[in-house]
Scaffold this active site. Structure first.
Site: not given
Ligand code: BES
Ligand code: ZN
Ligand code: MN
Length: 494
Positions: A261, A266, A273, A284, A343, A345, A347
């Protein structure tokens, strides 16, 4: 840094430090003190401090202007591999802090190795180099000397050859990890998709067995990667799709793809966020960093399989052009994705990166992604979640992780949760309708894009990619370089 071996008498005057690793409750520690002819004062202090060799416990004293250090390993009978890494990390960190240039370490007395003796040489080198790592390039005052000290190992002469061989291997494992750490630590303003692409190009340029192909927005469009393009569309930084190929000499049995990834920042996109959520989001692209770290040393390690490194690199930003919740995008396989939340993103970009990887005719795909906060909730920050559609691959990766000292824990690709990713308007949706199991539903989303005959594993590294505090003597605050050593160990077994 110079590595020396010695199995004769120790000449203290040539050393700033001499370290004796000590097993917990080691017999023979008293006789070592006697052998060193320490004076009464030191003996009394030794009794008073009740040093028993607990993990990280230290007893030090000066002898003929050399500092002697007893370092407790905490191990009862023999020292484990990761304790050995930590010992090495301690030695190099301690030396750096004290500006020592020549240090010695004597294993011959109160330490016992496990079965696989060669591995100890490798992991010592890993710990030694990783322990000396720091990311101080933006500090005007560099408080620590980055030089790696000369090291004399007091070991039997007959092990010199294997120790040197495996030491060199450990140095490569460490260097690859260090590259990944540097990339993660670099601020997102400089660690852009373009810089990631440049680094990929420079890795290929330095290595005859590696070719790099960088696709720009137009080429990505031609290939039909509209999922990747969708995530990118809110950002002003140009996207890059990175494809590295390592081709060893001679025939190869298997073709492997490592997919990372590569979201260089992000923000969450329009689903921005909040609070602290965005603070560390330069990390990220940790999956991409791991892939590039691995590629840097494939050749030197003489890996025998064809390896593809694939990164869809872009930012996830809000703007008037950004992807909206409710939008539908289509990946290069033709599958449509409803954006439930911008968010989620990672995947979405992986839907295209995984599709592209499988088009290369590989039989195994491993992706690494800082995919979900839910994974950190489930496993905390030291474990990565492992998902695999084949038992054997899962077992192999767990075994390699066990060797590398990186912690991974297998999680289920629970088929009964698949329906949570259903969409009313598209083939699949990028957020789940369920409350729990967010790391699992994200993995199941990725599986939607894996073809039937492909062996696949997914590592959610959101937790261990970054250390918020120093984890151990060889893992300081910041990027960890997680996954590099596990993957290298696994590739070596191929
Ligand atoms: N990059 C984040 C996941 C992440 C969170 C990595 C904390 C490292 C530390 C990912 O893109 C994300 O934002 N995921 C969301 C998914 C949700 C919107 C379904 C999440 O985990 O809140
Ligand atoms: Zn992310
Ligand atoms: Mn994200």
């Amino acid at each position: 840094m110079e590595l020396k071996f010695c199995d004769k008498e120790i000449h203290l005057q040539t050393l700033d430090f001499l370290v004796y690793p000590v097993l917990q409750n080691a017999q023979g520690i008293k006789s070592l003190l006697k052998f060193l002819h320490v004076n009464e004062q030191v003996l009394q202090r030794f009794e008073r401090e009740e040093f028993v060799g607990k993990k990280g416990e230290i007893f030090s004293f000066e002898l003929k202007q050399t500092m002697i250090i007893f370092y407790g390993t905490g191990c009862e009978k023999k020292i484990g591999l990761d304790d050995f890494r930590q010992l090495a990390g301690f030695v190099s960190r301690w030396s750096q802090k004290n500006h020592a240039q020549n240090i010695g370490i004597d294993f011959s007395r109160i330490i016992k190795f496990g079965e696989d003796k060669k591995a100890y040489a490798q992991v010592f080198a890993e710990g030694f180099y990783l322990g000396a790592y720091n990311f101080h390039k933006y500090k005007s005052k560099k408080d620590i000397d980055a030089k790696i000290p000369n090291l004399t190992l007091f070991l039997a002469n007959k092990v010199k050859k294997t120790w040197t061989l495996f030491w060199d291997r450990g140095v490569l494992f460490a260097q690859a990890t260090i590259l990944a750490r540097d990339l993660v630590n670099e601020p997102a303003a400089t660690m852009t998709p373009s810089l990631l692409a440049e680094i990929a190009l420079s890795i290929a340029k330095a290595d005859k067995k590696i070719k790099a192909k960088i696709l720009d927005k137009e080429q990505v469009h031609e290939l039909g990667m509209k999922a990747f393009l969708g995530v990118d569309q809110g950002s002003d930084e140009p996207l890059k799709f990175i494809h590295l190929v390592y081709q060893p000499q001679g025939k190869t049995k298997t073709k492997i793809a490592l997919v990372g990834k590569g979201i260089t920042f992000d923000s969450g996109g329009l689903n921005i966020k909040v609070g602290d959520g965005m603070t560390d989001m330069k990390i990220d692209m940790g999956g991409a960093a791991t892939v590039l770290g691995v590629f840097q040393v494939l050749s030197s390690l003489n890996i025998k399989v064809e390896v593809h490194g694939i990164i869809a690199a872009c930012e996830n930003m809000p703007s008037g052009k950004a992807l909206r919740p409710g939008d539908v995008v289509q990946n290069m396989q033709g599958k449509t994705i409803e954006i439930g939340n911008t968010d989620a993103e990672g995947r979405v970009t992986l839907a295209d990166a995984l599709a592209y990887a499988q088009k290369q005719g590989v039989d195994t795909v491993i992706d690494l992604a800082t995919l979900t906060g839910a994974c950190v909730v489930a496993l905390g920050s030291s474990y990565a979640a492992l998902y695999a559609n084949q038992e054997n691959l899962a077992k192999e990766l767990l075994k390699s992780a066990d060797f590398s000292g990186e912690k991974i824990w297998r999680m289920p690709l629970a088929p009964e949760y698949k329906e949570f990713n259903k969409s009313h308007v598209a083939d699949v949706r990028n957020i789940a309708s369920s409350r729990g199991g967010g790391s699992i539903t994200a993995a199941l989303f990725l599986q939607e894009f894996i073809e039937n005959n492909v062996t696949w594993a997914h590592l959610d590294i959101a937790g261990p990619v970054y250390a918020e505090k120093e984890l151990n003597s060889y893992t300081p605050v910041g990027g960890v370089g997680f996954g590099v050593r596990t993957l290298l160990e696994w590739l070596q077994g191929k």
